[in-house]
Design an enzyme around this catalytic site. Sequence first.
Site, PDB file in Angstrom:
ATOM      1  N   GLU A  86      16.727 -18.651  20.308  1.00 36.28           N
ATOM      2  CA  GLU A  86      15.464 -18.638  21.153  1.00 36.28           C
ATOM      3  C   GLU A  86      14.862 -20.343  21.276  1.00 36.28           C
ATOM      4  O   GLU A  86      13.422 -20.256  21.088  1.00 36.28           O
ATOM      5  CB  GLU A  86      14.430 -17.583  20.624  1.00 36.28           C
TER       6      GLU A  86
ATOM      7  N   ARG B 238      17.908 -17.729   8.710  1.00 34.84           N
ATOM      8  CA  ARG B 238      17.842 -16.294   9.440  1.00 34.84           C
ATOM      9  C   ARG B 238      19.087 -16.460  10.221  1.00 34.84           C
ATOM     10  O   ARG B 238      19.778 -17.135  10.965  1.00 34.84           O
ATOM     11  CB  ARG B 238      16.790 -16.142  10.105  1.00 34.84           C
TER      12      ARG B 238
ATOM     13  N   GLU C 100      15.496  -8.323   6.169  1.00 36.10           N
ATOM     14  CA  GLU C 100      14.369  -8.512   7.187  1.00 36.10           C
ATOM     15  C   GLU C 100      13.770  -7.228   7.625  1.00 36.10           C
ATOM     16  O   GLU C 100      14.304  -6.536   8.659  1.00 36.10           O
ATOM     17  CB  GLU C 100      14.377  -9.726   7.966  1.00 36.10           C
TER      18      GLU C 100
ATOM     19  N   GLU D 218       2.180 -15.320  16.160  1.00 37.94           N
ATOM     20  CA  GLU D 218       3.159 -14.739  17.122  1.00 37.94           C
ATOM     21  C   GLU D 218       3.433 -13.214  16.825  1.00 37.94           C
ATOM     22  O   GLU D 218       3.609 -13.003  15.498  1.00 37.94           O
ATOM     23  CB  GLU D 218       4.346 -15.649  17.050  1.00 37.94           C
ATOM     24  N   ARG D 219       3.164 -12.498  17.785  1.00 37.50           N
ATOM     25  CA  ARG D 219       3.220 -10.934  17.463  1.00 37.50           C
ATOM     26  C   ARG D 219       2.311 -10.696  16.376  1.00 37.50           C
ATOM     27  O   ARG D 219       2.755  -9.494  15.441  1.00 37.50           O
ATOM     28  CB  ARG D 219       4.759 -10.569  17.018  1.00 37.50           C
TER      29      ARG D 219
ATOM     30  N   ASN E 141       9.616 -20.105  14.392  1.00 41.54           N
ATOM     31  CA  ASN E 141       9.536 -20.972  15.543  1.00 41.54           C
ATOM     32  C   ASN E 141       8.592 -21.822  15.202  1.00 41.54           C
ATOM     33  O   ASN E 141       7.329 -22.044  15.308  1.00 41.54           O
ATOM     34  CB  ASN E 141       9.015 -20.300  16.841  1.00 41.54           C
TER      35      ASN E 141
ATOM     36  N   GLU F  39       8.643   7.749  18.342  1.00 42.93           N
ATOM     37  CA  GLU F  39      10.123   7.567  18.942  1.00 42.93           C
ATOM     38  C   GLU F  39      10.179   8.532  20.298  1.00 42.93           C
ATOM     39  O   GLU F  39      10.677   8.235  21.132  1.00 42.93           O
ATOM     40  CB  GLU F  39      11.011   7.790  17.735  1.00 42.93           C
TER      41      GLU F  39
ATOM     42  N   ASP G 223      16.679  -6.068  17.505  1.00 42.57           N
ATOM     43  CA  ASP G 223      15.373  -6.709  17.028  1.00 42.57           C
ATOM     44  C   ASP G 223      14.270  -5.648  16.873  1.00 42.57           C
ATOM     45  O   ASP G 223      13.515  -5.647  17.637  1.00 42.57           O
ATOM     46  CB  ASP G 223      14.947  -7.646  18.166  1.00 42.57           C
TER      47      ASP G 223
ATOM     48  N   LYS H 197      14.947 -20.779  11.046  1.00 37.43           N
ATOM     49  CA  LYS H 197      15.533 -20.105  12.319  1.00 37.43           C
ATOM     50  C   LYS H 197      16.147 -21.296  13.082  1.00 37.43           C
ATOM     51  O   LYS H 197      15.682 -22.191  13.455  1.00 37.43           O
ATOM     52  CB  LYS H 197      14.386 -19.558  13.174  1.00 37.43           C
TER      53      LYS H 197
ATOM     54  N   GLU I 240       5.721  -4.898  16.384  1.00 42.32           N
ATOM     55  CA  GLU I 240       5.762  -5.651  17.835  1.00 42.32           C
ATOM     56  C   GLU I 240       6.294  -4.529  18.711  1.00 42.32           C
ATOM     57  O   GLU I 240       5.826  -4.301  19.980  1.00 42.32           O
ATOM     58  CB  GLU I 240       6.895  -6.502  17.639  1.00 42.32           C
TER      59      GLU I 240
END
Length: 608
Positions: free
Chosen positions: A234, A267, A335, A109-110, A152, A442, A313, A230, A341
């Site tokens: 989500e 988390r 974290e 994931e990511r 997840n 940015e 996030d 987690k 991402e």
Amino acid sequence: MNAWLNRFPLSASADPASPSETAALELSGACPDLKVSLNLQKEMGDRFSISGDPSGYHLSGGETGLLYGAWHLILSHAANDLCSGSVESAPRYALRMINCWDNPDGSIERGYSGRSLFFRDGKLSYDPSRIQTLARLMASVGLNTLCINNVNVRFPAQKLLEEDLPDLARLAALFRPYGVRLMLSVDFSQPMRHGVPTADPLDAQVQAWWAETARRVWTAVPDLAGFLVKADSEGQPGPFTYGRNHADGANMLAQAVRPFGGVIVWRCFVYNCRQDWRDTATDRPKAPWNLYAPLDGCFAENVILQVKNGPFDFQVREPLSPLLLGMPKTQKALELQLAQEYTGQQIDLFTMAPMWKEIFEDMPEDRISAIAAVSNWGDDENYTGHPLAAVNLFTYGLLAWNPSIDPRQAVSRWIALTYPGFTAGEHTLLTDLLLSSRRTYEKYTAPLGIGWMVTPHTHYGPNPSGYEYDLWGTYHKANHEAIGIDRTAGGTDYLSQYPADFAQKYASPEQCPDLYLLFFHRLPYTWRMRDGRTLIQRIYDDHFEGLAETRAMRDTLLSLPFPEEDRPEILRRMDRQLANAREWCDVINTFLYRLSGIPDEHGRKIYD
Ligand code: GCV
């Protein structure tokens, strides 16, 4: 393969059993000409001390301290800066973690560097020599804890606590000589796979199931660091289903793992991900504080709350999460996310050390007791996809050991180790380019702290309305007059979650640092910035500048003598970055021009 330690092969026959033995092997393999006497003092743990000069060194340390001291010498030798005298070194945090978001099917994931290095076809399956390289990469910069599976937790990841335990034990044994302890992400509802009718943390059967599971798991892997959770986020299960709070959930697991010295890393990334965009009473960044701050002092000693650096996030710029300044009676981990991402997906350059420096300027080091980062590695030959993205992994290790590191020195050291053939001038050019890459990114993406103008779900490239009418609570609310969210007392009052002196810096738009302006304030496009420009002009200028800087970056990269194994990939990715920067610049400028009707003062091309 462009990892910084590629130049230090460990002899193929070497099969070390402990970190101190690894230290001796690494030294003899990498620096056969260096005389080093090793003195194991177990009570020193991760700490080490070195005395002597290039004709001979004495290295003392605990089991892992010797390993970190050995790498200190090896890397100093390779970077040509071996010193005389003495060095004493101790890590700031005992837990220096990497979190992998790897799934059993091998996807990440990511992940932007290929497939998982640990999993394939539903189970643990790996190339031991690549695992050894990863373990060495981690040890060489002092990282000591590795969570191998995605937070997840989806089937069949639960099997890691079940029939896959023997495989897990074999993997742990490969990491052990490098001082790396494994950690697992767990499914809060896992007892229900085993006939327990509930996952209620206050239910005796649930507690007994986790206690017995912990016993089995630690029997197989006695030095497992703990579980990462987690929950209620989500779609992940958690204590809310049973009307319990997160202290109830975390403490139940903590009790199960305590006899084995395990920790629960819990988390705090919890928010309403099914928000109605019409609902103006809910402001997503407020969620973590509202949920956790009232629980300060309620968590067991072996629980660590893991808090993302910002309240949203991992956007390109967010203010510090207020949780990191609060909850004095609770252990917390910061974290970070090495996986890019929202920050260019290891196509665009985004060197993170300057951003981390800002985080530690806002947050005294002692507010946290551990540090974690989402991994940016995968099975691509060079591990990080973009050869230059390895700088983030390397410098993260240095930061986890010592959060006061100087970003320039850290980046410069990685360059010295990775491209030793560069002249001093080339070295400086690349250092400057990497250090400015975050600011450039940015400038051409979402303006002044607003975030979230990315393409939904993939999170690469611009789509300013993409999340605007969606469920995720990430709105900029740009209309024909104004843009941004008022998070002061007159608005959502998010700002009141900070200590007063911290909040004060952001409270008025006149004083708020420009780069956070639209995170905290809703302002008309005609708002006069401190430098006299209007807000809209500043946004246009930033975007044009970001694009121009990206073009210049490309010229610089073209001029640098990267080795053949890196050069084509670096240039290919640079071309993609340039296309991305152009797209962002044009889409954001056009979007806001169409809304505001205000032209660029300098008459540059904005599409209508
Ligand atoms: C692992 C964001 C990412 C998700 C990730 C989540 C998290 O929402 O897009 O992919 O899930 O953060 O940190 O848990």
